[in-house]
Each structure stands twice: as structure tokens, then as C-alpha cells.
Design a protein around this motif. Sequence first.
Motif, PDB file in Angstrom:
ATOM      1  N   SER A 259       5.127  -2.465  -1.831  1.00  0.00           N
ATOM      2  CA  SER A 259       4.497  -1.355  -2.534  1.00  0.00           C
ATOM      3  C   SER A 259       3.090  -1.136  -1.998  1.00  0.00           C
ATOM      4  CB  SER A 259       4.445  -1.639  -4.034  1.00  0.00           C
ATOM      5  OG  SER A 259       3.733  -0.621  -4.705  1.00  0.00           O
ATOM      6  N   LEU A 260       2.734   0.136  -1.846  1.00  0.00           N
ATOM      7  CA  LEU A 260       1.406   0.469  -1.349  1.00  0.00           C
ATOM      8  C   LEU A 260       0.310   0.033  -2.315  1.00  0.00           C
ATOM      9  CD1 LEU A 260       0.274   1.902   1.184  1.00  0.00           C
ATOM     10  CD2 LEU A 260       0.134   3.990  -0.183  1.00  0.00           C
ATOM     11  N   SER A 261       0.658  -0.096  -3.587  1.00  0.00           N
ATOM     12  CA  SER A 261      -0.339  -0.511  -4.578  1.00  0.00           C
ATOM     13  C   SER A 261      -0.761  -1.961  -4.414  1.00  0.00           C
ATOM     14  CB  SER A 261       0.212  -0.291  -5.993  1.00  0.00           C
ATOM     15  OG  SER A 261       1.378  -1.071  -6.193  1.00  0.00           O
ATOM     16  N   THR A 262       0.040  -2.767  -3.706  1.00  0.00           N
ATOM     17  CA  THR A 262      -0.313  -4.170  -3.511  1.00  0.00           C
ATOM     18  C   THR A 262      -1.289  -4.376  -2.355  1.00  0.00           C
ATOM     19  OG1 THR A 262       1.580  -4.516  -2.036  1.00  0.00           O
ATOM     20  CG2 THR A 262       1.929  -4.879  -4.394  1.00  0.00           C
ATOM     21  N   VAL A 263      -1.580  -3.332  -1.600  1.00  0.00           N
ATOM     22  CA  VAL A 263      -2.532  -3.427  -0.486  1.00  0.00           C
ATOM     23  C   VAL A 263      -3.937  -3.211  -1.019  1.00  0.00           C
ATOM     24  CG1 VAL A 263      -3.193  -2.497   1.760  1.00  0.00           C
ATOM     25  CG2 VAL A 263      -0.781  -2.591   1.104  1.00  0.00           C
ATOM     26  N   VAL A 264      -4.778  -4.196  -0.784  1.00  0.00           N
ATOM     27  CA  VAL A 264      -6.153  -4.128  -1.274  1.00  0.00           C
ATOM     28  C   VAL A 264      -6.983  -3.323  -0.293  1.00  0.00           C
ATOM     29  CG1 VAL A 264      -8.181  -5.456  -1.890  1.00  0.00           C
ATOM     30  CG2 VAL A 264      -5.915  -6.321  -2.467  1.00  0.00           C
ATOM     31  N   LEU A 265      -7.286  -2.087  -0.673  1.00  0.00           N
ATOM     32  CA  LEU A 265      -8.083  -1.183   0.154  1.00  0.00           C
ATOM     33  C   LEU A 265      -8.613  -0.083  -0.742  1.00  0.00           C
ATOM     34  CD1 LEU A 265      -8.983  -0.383   3.068  1.00  0.00           C
ATOM     35  CD2 LEU A 265      -6.903   0.996   3.215  1.00  0.00           C
ATOM     36  N   ASP A 266      -9.738   0.469  -0.349  1.00  0.00           N
ATOM     37  CA  ASP A 266     -10.301   1.582  -1.104  1.00  0.00           C
ATOM     38  C   ASP A 266      -9.259   2.685  -1.255  1.00  0.00           C
ATOM     39  OD1 ASP A 266     -12.708   3.109  -2.207  1.00  0.00           O
ATOM     40  OD2 ASP A 266     -12.048   4.414  -0.574  1.00  0.00           O
ATOM     41  N   GLY A 267      -9.100   3.165  -2.481  1.00  0.00           N
ATOM     42  CA  GLY A 267      -8.057   4.142  -2.764  1.00  0.00           C
ATOM     43  C   GLY A 267      -8.160   5.387  -1.917  1.00  0.00           C
ATOM     44  N   ALA A 268      -9.392   5.864  -1.674  1.00  0.00           N
ATOM     45  CA  ALA A 268      -9.565   7.072  -0.873  1.00  0.00           C
ATOM     46  C   ALA A 268      -9.114   6.839   0.570  1.00  0.00           C
ATOM     47  CB  ALA A 268     -11.022   7.520  -0.916  1.00  0.00           C
ATOM     48  N   GLN A 269      -9.478   5.688   1.144  1.00  0.00           N
ATOM     49  CA  GLN A 269      -9.052   5.381   2.508  1.00  0.00           C
ATOM     50  C   GLN A 269      -7.537   5.209   2.598  1.00  0.00           C
ATOM     51  OE1 GLN A 269     -11.677   1.933   3.286  1.00  0.00           O
ATOM     52  NE2 GLN A 269     -12.441   3.088   5.025  1.00  0.00           N
ATOM     53  N   LYS A 270      -6.984   4.542   1.600  1.00  0.00           N
ATOM     54  CA  LYS A 270      -5.543   4.300   1.611  1.00  0.00           C
ATOM     55  C   LYS A 270      -4.760   5.610   1.570  1.00  0.00           C
ATOM     56  CE  LYS A 270      -4.360   1.175  -1.278  1.00  0.00           C
ATOM     57  NZ  LYS A 270      -3.968   0.487  -2.539  1.00  0.00           N
ATOM     58  N   HIS A 271      -5.094   6.464   0.654  1.00  0.00           N
ATOM     59  CA  HIS A 271      -4.364   7.721   0.516  1.00  0.00           C
ATOM     60  C   HIS A 271      -4.662   8.671   1.675  1.00  0.00           C
ATOM     61  CE1 HIS A 271      -2.757   6.643  -3.369  1.00  0.00           C
ATOM     62  NE2 HIS A 271      -3.968   6.368  -3.827  1.00  0.00           N
ATOM     63  N   SER A 272      -5.854   8.580   2.251  1.00  0.00           N
ATOM     64  CA  SER A 272      -6.159   9.406   3.417  1.00  0.00           C
ATOM     65  C   SER A 272      -5.310   8.988   4.609  1.00  0.00           C
ATOM     66  CB  SER A 272      -7.646   9.281   3.758  1.00  0.00           C
ATOM     67  OG  SER A 272      -7.950   9.987   4.937  1.00  0.00           O
ATOM     68  N   PHE A 273      -5.096   7.695   4.764  1.00  0.00           N
ATOM     69  CA  PHE A 273      -4.264   7.181   5.861  1.00  0.00           C
ATOM     70  C   PHE A 273      -2.817   7.646   5.698  1.00  0.00           C
ATOM     71  CE2 PHE A 273      -1.474   3.696   7.337  1.00  0.00           C
ATOM     72  CZ  PHE A 273      -1.776   3.735   8.692  1.00  0.00           C
ATOM     73  N   VAL A 274      -2.279   7.515   4.499  1.00  0.00           N
ATOM     74  CA  VAL A 274      -0.890   7.909   4.266  1.00  0.00           C
ATOM     75  C   VAL A 274      -0.729   9.425   4.377  1.00  0.00           C
ATOM     76  CG1 VAL A 274       0.983   7.897   2.585  1.00  0.00           C
ATOM     77  CG2 VAL A 274      -0.468   5.885   2.830  1.00  0.00           C
ATOM     78  N   ALA A 275      -1.682  10.164   3.842  1.00  0.00           N
ATOM     79  CA  ALA A 275      -1.584  11.627   3.915  1.00  0.00           C
ATOM     80  C   ALA A 275      -1.663  12.121   5.348  1.00  0.00           C
ATOM     81  CB  ALA A 275      -2.700  12.253   3.073  1.00  0.00           C
ATOM     82  N   ASP A 276      -2.477  11.468   6.173  1.00  0.00           N
ATOM     83  CA  ASP A 276      -2.586  11.882   7.565  1.00  0.00           C
ATOM     84  C   ASP A 276      -1.273  11.638   8.303  1.00  0.00           C
ATOM     85  OD1 ASP A 276      -4.769  12.642   9.726  1.00  0.00           O
ATOM     86  OD2 ASP A 276      -3.522  11.071  10.599  1.00  0.00           O
ATOM     87  N   ILE A 277      -0.606  10.522   8.037  1.00  0.00           N
ATOM     88  CA  ILE A 277       0.682  10.241   8.686  1.00  0.00           C
ATOM     89  C   ILE A 277       1.752  11.221   8.210  1.00  0.00           C
ATOM     90  CG2 ILE A 277       2.527   8.540   8.893  1.00  0.00           C
ATOM     91  CD1 ILE A 277       0.497   6.372   8.917  1.00  0.00           C
TER      92      ILE A 277
END
Length: 572
Positions: A259-277
Motif C-alpha cells: 500500500s502506498l500509505s505505508t511509504v513514509v514520505l511527504d504526502g505532497a511529494q508522494k502524490h506528485s510522483f504518482v500523479a506524474d507517472i
Amino acid sequence: MASPNISTPSSSSSILAPSDNLMLDALIPGYSFVSQLLSSQLHIDLSQYVPYIITCFLIAALVQYTWDRVKYAFKAYWVSTAEIRPDDDIYNYLMYWLARQSFTTRMMHFLAGTRTNNSYRNSDDDTEDAEFDSEDEYDQDGNALAFDDYWAKVKNRDKYKRLRFTPSEGIHYFWFRGRLLAFARVREASGYMRWTMSERLHLYCFGRDPSILKELLAEAQGMYVARDTNNTLIYCGQRNGGGGGYVNWVRCMSRAPRSLSTVVLDGAQKHSFVADIKGYLHPRTRRWYSNRGIPYRRGYLLHGPPGTGKTSLCFATAGLLGVSLYLLNLSSKSFNEDDLMSLFQDLPRRCIVLLEDVDCAGMTQMRDPQSNKNKNEPGNGNIGNRKNSKKEDDAELKGISLSGLLNVIDGVAASEGRILVMTTNHAETLDPALVRPGRVDMSINFTFAHHADVKQLFLGIYSTLEGDLYSVRNSLNPRTNEKKKIVCKIPPAPWQRLSQEAIDALGEEFATNIPEGEFTAAEIQGYLLHYKTDPERAVEEVEKWVNEMRTKRRERESRPSSSSSAKTEDKK
């Protein structure tokens, strides 16, 4: 009245001239000896029967030739054929399907083995092993077993690999959906390759309509893919057949998505990475790139201290998007630049290629044009120095060079459609040519865990999930190979005595006791795993753990300085 003179083969003279006997003796070794033996013992003149024998041979040859031509014509015009190459994925599909059919258990001639695919690594049983572990956890009534009883079943089963039975070399007939089909396994003469790569498979059906063969192959593919429907497939670049063999992508494992929620990273960076892909994979993006003549490629650089979740983010994203993950070790000396190009050309259109720790793979060499220019000028260094430098250059050419990697990921012949992710612990040491725009389109910096990250880790460990309450195990019918799902209730875990509100309060207290920006997510998670069944104890011992970690860190930092000072004193 005189009786007529009736001649017999034994009493009549030979009808063959001596020269004919010599010719027969030359064509048929031992003819003279056999002829004399029959004449002396049985009074039979073999020469009398030579024309009949030759006629029989001619008739047999004509019948064999006619039969071969009729069989060839019948096979060419009235039998549909599907040929399966061993280097294609359909080989694995078909062998996986055959190993799970009931008619293979009734064959008199079969090939026994512990795997059915043509790869050199056994990877088709990892999902089933997990299913067996789940089945061993319960008794026949669906009640959970104690650990000692469970372990007694598992330790004996793990000593044996599951046997697979597939049709052996030759032609085998079976029924599929009311049609009689034939499966042929033909061994090819190839001395330098393994048997899995020196055989061909053929499927036959009577009639000019090959649709039944296509239905069988589609069913085989569906069965093979169905086992990994919800899992993430991971492939590794490997060389097969030793040093002179070819390189290809080998399926090494199939893992449940993270699950993506288990990755410890700033929420904005995480969602920006996934949205870009996601935006990159959209079909209109490909058209946009094509219309403007821009290479359809995307690259990402994940950098930060070890244990901060760089690889975890890549794996979780692959599971979220349902694409396969391809791992490649650039530090391997068994790959050269041609092998790297071949591997990238074999990539599917939509996948994630992960290059881990590129800073450890010789990609930190900064290219200095001025130094290269000085080396080429005459008079700079003697011949011996140039020879030594040439030997050093030859040593560096082993493996994959920086220029070779750049040509593969961004050259004229570079593949398109793939997503390239590189991870490193020291982004500042990478060559600027590797991380320039166009090769790295987005860079994400992973830092140490903060307050919200620590609380998220705590809740991820101790919150009650659906899988903690119920377990689904499969019951296999050996006759029909049908799986029946059975839902079993799992006994409550020790921490489930606490309410979710109590867990949230403990998580807040735990995060408060962890200094921000000092520890990685892997370090904190490793500590929590020591108390995975006792969240209250984890909160009580956290201050002691923080002090111990700080002490160990100071000791590690002091060792290099003391050793370097000792070396300085020795030099003095």
C-alpha cells in the motif's frame, strides 16, 4: 509315358552369372556365405529368390514413400498446427497448463521435475507456497493450530519440492472441449544449450480450423496470469548459460502489492510522483510526445539516506498501477553495454525499470574534458605511462560504463514507453550528464522521519486490518483441480484488546518521544518489530532506544576520525 522333367530351385543351376554374385556380395556383405550355407544345408539356391526379394524391397519402399507423401499432404492440408518456441512466454503458459490437467496424471510416459517453466530459476511456485502455508495453519475443521502443531506439518513439507509431471518427448493425445488434440514434444540436437532451450512444442488438431488451439493457448495464458492477478511481478536481468550465454529478463518473484500509505514520505511529494507517472502513462500523453517529436521516456531520481523508503515507493507505485518491476544491477561485471542494450530493447511498453544505488555502479566519475585534452597532447607523459593508463582504461571497460548507460536510456536507439527510476544515497556524486533534464525529469529527496511519519509507522504496525481478522485459504480438489475458497477466523492478536482510540493515543505519545529528522523509517520500523505484539511496551522503551542509537552513532562517527589521525601521525 515319360514323366516331364520338373526343375526345383535346389536342383537347377543358378540364374545369376558369377559377376552378378560378386556384385551382390559387394552390396550385401556376407551374401556368398549365406548362399553357400543355404545351398549345402537346405539345398536352397538363394539366387533363385533374389529377384523376388528385390521386388519386395521396391514395393516396400514405394509403399513407404507413398505413405509419407499422403501423411505429409494430410498434415499440410487437413491438420492445423501451433508451434511454440521455448524462448517465448507462451512456452511457460502451456507447460503450466499441462502440469495442472488431469490427463497428465494418466500418461504412461511423462517428464518428472520440480518446475515446468524454461527459466533457469524456479519462480512459478512462490504464490502456491504461500497458499500451502495458509492451509497448514488450520486443521480440517478450520480451527487455528498451535505453533508446535503447525511447525510439525511445515518443516516436513519444506524438505520436499513439489513434483510436476508434464508429457515426455513424443506425441500425446488428449481431449479438450470435445475435440481430440495432439501434443508433440520434439528434442532438437543442440550440444551447447540446456535441454529446455533445445526442444520445440507443437499442438495439432484435425481440421482446417485452428480456433480450438487458440482457445487452448488463451486458457493456458489466463490460468498462468490469474495466479498473479493481484500481485506485483518482479523481473531481474540475468545471463543464462554461463559467460557465453545470452541475457534476458527472468521472473524472480511475485509479491503482494504494498500500500502506498505505508511509504513514509511527504504526502505532497508522494502524490506528485504518482500523479506524474499516471499522466505519463495516459494515451494522450504519448500522442502529445509523438506529435512534437519528443522521445516518449520518463526518468526519476530518488535520493536520500539509506532506509528512508526509496525502493519501497517504487515497489508500492508498481503495485498501485499494476505494472511489472524490472530490476537491473549495474555493478555486475557479467554485463557489457551490448547486454544492457539488449535488455532494454526487450522491455514491455509499460513497466518500471529500477536501477538501485547508481552511485555504487561507477556512475560517479566526473568527466573532465580539459584533462582528456591534456592527455592527448604530445609530450605529456612517456610511453610507459601511456601503456599503464591503457591497462587501467581496459580494466574500467569491464561492466557498464557511464557512456554506455547514457546511450541506453537516452540514445537514438533507446526504448520508449518505459519508466526509469534510479535510486542513490549520494546524489551530489553523480555525473551531471546522468541527472540532466531529459534523463531525470523529477527528483525526490527522501529525508529522516518527522512527527507525522513516525505516528504513521506506529499506526501501520498496530492498527487492526481486515487481514488480521480473517484468512482465506484454498482447498484444492485433486481430481478436477478446482479451488474452493474457505474463510477462516483468526484468533485475536494481543494488541487487539486495545481500542483504536487507545492505539491513536499511544501513537501520538510514541511520535513525541522520537526526535524529528534524526532517524530513518527503517530504523523506527525495526524497533517496532521487536514489540509487534505489545504497543504499550514499545512506548515505554522508546526513550532508552533513542539514547542507545545516539550512542552507537557517536561511536561510528568517532572511528573514522581516530583512524585518520593515527594514519597522519604514522606519516609524520
